[in-house]
Design an enzyme around this catalytic site. Sequence first.
Site, PDB file in Angstrom:
ATOM      1  N   GLY A 217      57.527  -4.355  71.224  1.00  0.00           N
ATOM      2  CA  GLY A 217      56.673  -3.307  70.687  1.00  0.00           C
ATOM      3  C   GLY A 217      57.399  -1.979  70.668  1.00  0.00           C
ATOM      4  O   GLY A 217      58.620  -1.912  70.770  1.00  0.00           O
ATOM      5  N   GLY A 218      56.652  -0.903  70.560  1.00  0.00           N
ATOM      6  CA  GLY A 218      57.265   0.421  70.457  1.00  0.00           C
ATOM      7  C   GLY A 218      57.587   1.048  71.809  1.00  0.00           C
ATOM      8  O   GLY A 218      58.077   2.172  71.869  1.00  0.00           O
TER       9      GLY A 218
ATOM     10  N   GLN B 274      57.387 -34.878  71.735  1.00  0.00           N
ATOM     11  CA  GLN B 274      56.698 -33.731  72.325  1.00  0.00           C
ATOM     12  C   GLN B 274      55.664 -33.032  71.445  1.00  0.00           C
ATOM     13  O   GLN B 274      54.591 -32.672  71.922  1.00  0.00           O
ATOM     14  CB  GLN B 274      57.733 -32.688  72.795  1.00  0.00           C
ATOM     15  CG  GLN B 274      57.101 -31.559  73.559  1.00  0.00           C
ATOM     16  CD  GLN B 274      58.055 -30.513  74.092  1.00  0.00           C
ATOM     17  OE1 GLN B 274      57.623 -29.464  74.526  1.00  0.00           O
ATOM     18  NE2 GLN B 274      59.347 -30.767  74.086  1.00  0.00           N
TER      19      GLN B 274
ATOM     20  N   ASP C 148      58.294 -27.513  69.336  1.00  0.00           N
ATOM     21  CA  ASP C 148      57.486 -28.705  69.592  1.00  0.00           C
ATOM     22  C   ASP C 148      56.077 -28.350  70.045  1.00  0.00           C
ATOM     23  O   ASP C 148      55.095 -28.617  69.354  1.00  0.00           O
ATOM     24  CB  ASP C 148      58.150 -29.546  70.680  1.00  0.00           C
ATOM     25  CG  ASP C 148      59.284 -30.391  70.142  1.00  0.00           C
ATOM     26  OD1 ASP C 148      59.274 -30.674  68.940  1.00  0.00           O
ATOM     27  OD2 ASP C 148      60.166 -30.760  70.916  1.00  0.00           O
TER      28      ASP C 148
ATOM     29  N   GLU D  13      63.219 -29.883  68.573  1.00  0.00           N
ATOM     30  CA  GLU D  13      62.913 -28.521  69.035  1.00  0.00           C
ATOM     31  C   GLU D  13      63.920 -27.450  68.604  1.00  0.00           C
ATOM     32  O   GLU D  13      63.569 -26.481  67.948  1.00  0.00           O
ATOM     33  CB  GLU D  13      62.824 -28.552  70.575  1.00  0.00           C
ATOM     34  CG  GLU D  13      62.714 -27.208  71.244  1.00  0.00           C
ATOM     35  CD  GLU D  13      61.393 -26.531  70.974  1.00  0.00           C
ATOM     36  OE1 GLU D  13      60.350 -27.183  71.064  1.00  0.00           O
ATOM     37  OE2 GLU D  13      61.409 -25.316  70.675  1.00  0.00           O
TER      38      GLU D  13
HETATM   39  N1  CAO Z   1      54.642 -50.393  65.319  1.00  0.00           N
HETATM   40  C1  CAO Z   1      55.668 -50.638  64.478  1.00  0.00           C
HETATM   41  N2  CAO Z   1      56.560 -49.678  64.118  1.00  0.00           N
HETATM   42  C2  CAO Z   1      56.390 -48.446  64.643  1.00  0.00           C
HETATM   43  C3  CAO Z   1      55.347 -48.148  65.516  1.00  0.00           C
HETATM   44  C4  CAO Z   1      54.448 -49.181  65.850  1.00  0.00           C
HETATM   45  N3  CAO Z   1      53.408 -48.972  66.680  1.00  0.00           N
HETATM   46  N4  CAO Z   1      55.452 -46.846  65.864  1.00  0.00           N
HETATM   47  C5  CAO Z   1      56.537 -46.353  65.241  1.00  0.00           C
HETATM   48  N5  CAO Z   1      57.099 -47.318  64.479  1.00  0.00           N
HETATM   49  C6  CAO Z   1      58.289 -47.189  63.620  1.00  0.00           C
HETATM   50  C7  CAO Z   1      58.102 -46.178  62.517  1.00  0.00           C
HETATM   51  O1  CAO Z   1      57.324 -46.721  61.488  1.00  0.00           O
HETATM   52  C8  CAO Z   1      59.550 -45.936  62.115  1.00  0.00           C
HETATM   53  O2  CAO Z   1      59.975 -46.992  61.294  1.00  0.00           O
HETATM   54  P1  CAO Z   1      60.775 -46.770  59.881  1.00  0.00           P
HETATM   55  O3  CAO Z   1      61.989 -45.974  60.238  1.00  0.00           O
HETATM   56  O4  CAO Z   1      61.087 -48.158  59.445  1.00  0.00           O
HETATM   57  O5  CAO Z   1      59.885 -46.034  58.962  1.00  0.00           O
HETATM   58  C9  CAO Z   1      60.290 -46.086  63.435  1.00  0.00           C
HETATM   59  O6  CAO Z   1      59.362 -46.679  64.350  1.00  0.00           O
HETATM   60  C10 CAO Z   1      60.847 -44.841  64.082  1.00  0.00           C
HETATM   61  O7  CAO Z   1      60.091 -43.681  63.808  1.00  0.00           O
HETATM   62  P2  CAO Z   1      60.810 -42.269  63.647  1.00  0.00           P
HETATM   63  O8  CAO Z   1      61.796 -42.327  62.516  1.00  0.00           O
HETATM   64  O9  CAO Z   1      59.773 -41.223  63.567  1.00  0.00           O
HETATM   65  O10 CAO Z   1      61.575 -42.126  65.048  1.00  0.00           O
HETATM   66  P3  CAO Z   1      63.036 -41.541  65.351  1.00  0.00           P
HETATM   67  O11 CAO Z   1      63.220 -41.728  66.812  1.00  0.00           O
HETATM   68  O12 CAO Z   1      64.083 -42.089  64.462  1.00  0.00           O
HETATM   69  O13 CAO Z   1      62.902 -39.964  65.030  1.00  0.00           O
HETATM   70  C11 CAO Z   1      61.966 -37.753  65.284  1.00  0.00           C
HETATM   71  C12 CAO Z   1      62.272 -39.105  65.943  1.00  0.00           C
HETATM   72  C13 CAO Z   1      61.177 -36.919  66.276  1.00  0.00           C
HETATM   73  C14 CAO Z   1      63.268 -37.028  64.931  1.00  0.00           C
HETATM   74  C15 CAO Z   1      61.146 -37.982  64.003  1.00  0.00           C
HETATM   75  O14 CAO Z   1      60.029 -38.756  64.321  1.00  0.00           O
HETATM   76  C16 CAO Z   1      60.695 -36.705  63.326  1.00  0.00           C
HETATM   77  O15 CAO Z   1      61.470 -36.009  62.667  1.00  0.00           O
HETATM   78  N6  CAO Z   1      59.397 -36.373  63.451  1.00  0.00           N
HETATM   79  C17 CAO Z   1      58.802 -35.242  62.799  1.00  0.00           C
HETATM   80  C18 CAO Z   1      59.181 -33.952  63.470  1.00  0.00           C
HETATM   81  C19 CAO Z   1      58.825 -33.938  64.933  1.00  0.00           C
HETATM   82  O16 CAO Z   1      57.713 -34.154  65.346  1.00  0.00           O
HETATM   83  N7  CAO Z   1      59.805 -33.587  65.735  1.00  0.00           N
HETATM   84  C20 CAO Z   1      59.548 -33.247  67.110  1.00  0.00           C
HETATM   85  C21 CAO Z   1      59.856 -34.300  68.026  1.00  0.00           C
HETATM   86  S1  CAO Z   1      59.793 -33.640  69.639  1.00  0.00           S
HETATM   87  O17 CAO Z   1      61.267 -32.882  69.824  1.00  0.00           O
END
Ligand code: CAO
Length: 415
Positions: free
Chosen positions: A246-247, A16, A167, A138
Amino acid sequence: MKALEGVKILDMTHVQSGPTCTQLLAWFGADVLKVERPGVGDATRGQLQDVPGEDSLYFTMLNHNKRSVTLNTKSDKGKEIFVRMIEECDVMVENFAPGALDRMGFSWERIQEINPRMIYASVKGFGPGPYAECKVYENVAQCAGGSASTTGARDGVPTVTGAQIGDSGTGLHLALGIVTALFHREKSGKGQRVECAMQDSVLNLCRVKLRDQQRLAHGPLKEYSQFGEGIPFGEATPRALNDSGGGQPGRILKCKGWETDPDAYTYFITQAAVWKNVCDVIGRPEWKEDPDYATPPARLTRLNEIFGVIEDWTMTKTKFEVMDICNPLNIPVGPILSMKEIAEEPSLRETQTVVEVDHPGRGKYLTVGNPVKLSDSPSDVERSPLLGEHTDEILRDVLGMSDDEIAAAKSEGAV
Ligand code: CAO
């Protein structure tokens, strides 16, 4: 002309926060190229699905006006293509877990080598510090940014809000950072990093609560209901339920029909400047001159009684009648609108704040359009892309790849 026409965004965002940012930039006219993993795509395509097998509203409502290209940025061929995309684009946006792009081989230093004009924008949960490596969603941000501890009833549990301030709030901050960096690049010719931590963005939106934290050192917070009720303050900004920030004291009050309609309520502010109008409306003209009620300080210890009398009056009217009666008298009130009422509100349709969009898989649905209106750069809301819908045209038209090169990339599984 669209304000950001000609700006190309390499969109590596998912879920998001990042997609909120790039959707806004797309509405302003940027060409947003959303890079997704082949066969997988943004995880939200499949989350909270209401139409089986079709992109969810979670995805479609955050990815309008973008083009989707599939690319495995971990394969050798995929990396080659990714380098070409970095060369061609003006801005790269990502919100992966900390270090994900470095692990792919694309550190900020490497990106600058490839394209010194690149603006590289990231969302992370926390800034540098003890929690920098944490994954964040979020509600974690709402809790860490001071929103949850200051939201809800004073004697109840900390509460998260429905507004996605962690988000979407961070996405908005990031979009501002990106256009600021683009403006700076016009003069300097150089790109730069733009980083937004979700904790910081939530805190920025909660700054009045940090204000109150410091005011506590100088005495009780008199505009909080607990002051009038004689309940002592602790060491930290307390929760204040629906007290106005506010106040000017304000509360949410029942309206006609509250027994069966969970949204039959109005917000009512007893603004000092219109106190006499309030007294007339609620049938207490004697309060205008009575020293126990005539001044804001005198009223502070009587807010429960005063709002009780106002509520006796609002309960005889619908929330819209309260609005119709109070608005001409400059008394600030606001109906508590349900999502159903908002979806059906004609004025929001007219301004394109609520828009109906057609999607080839799921049919018609409602979405929220661009809330920022530019007089010379209107935003038309276009449906979100299907996974990889624009892969061929982006490889061909943006990167100049031949049909044979595209076919080879496909056979290697890079796209
Ligand atoms: N080709 C190949 N690999 C890809 C890719 C692509 N096009 N796009 C993503 N990937 C890979 C990433 O490189 C990552 O790999 P590694 O773990 O080996 O480095 C993997 O996919 C997963 O990415 P991620 O760790 O970001 O995803 P997740 O689902 O585990 O975590 C989230 C999700 C949101 C918790 C995390 O991305 C995060 O903390 N983001 C920053 C904060 C944020 O934006 N949070 C808000 C999200 S909305 O509520």
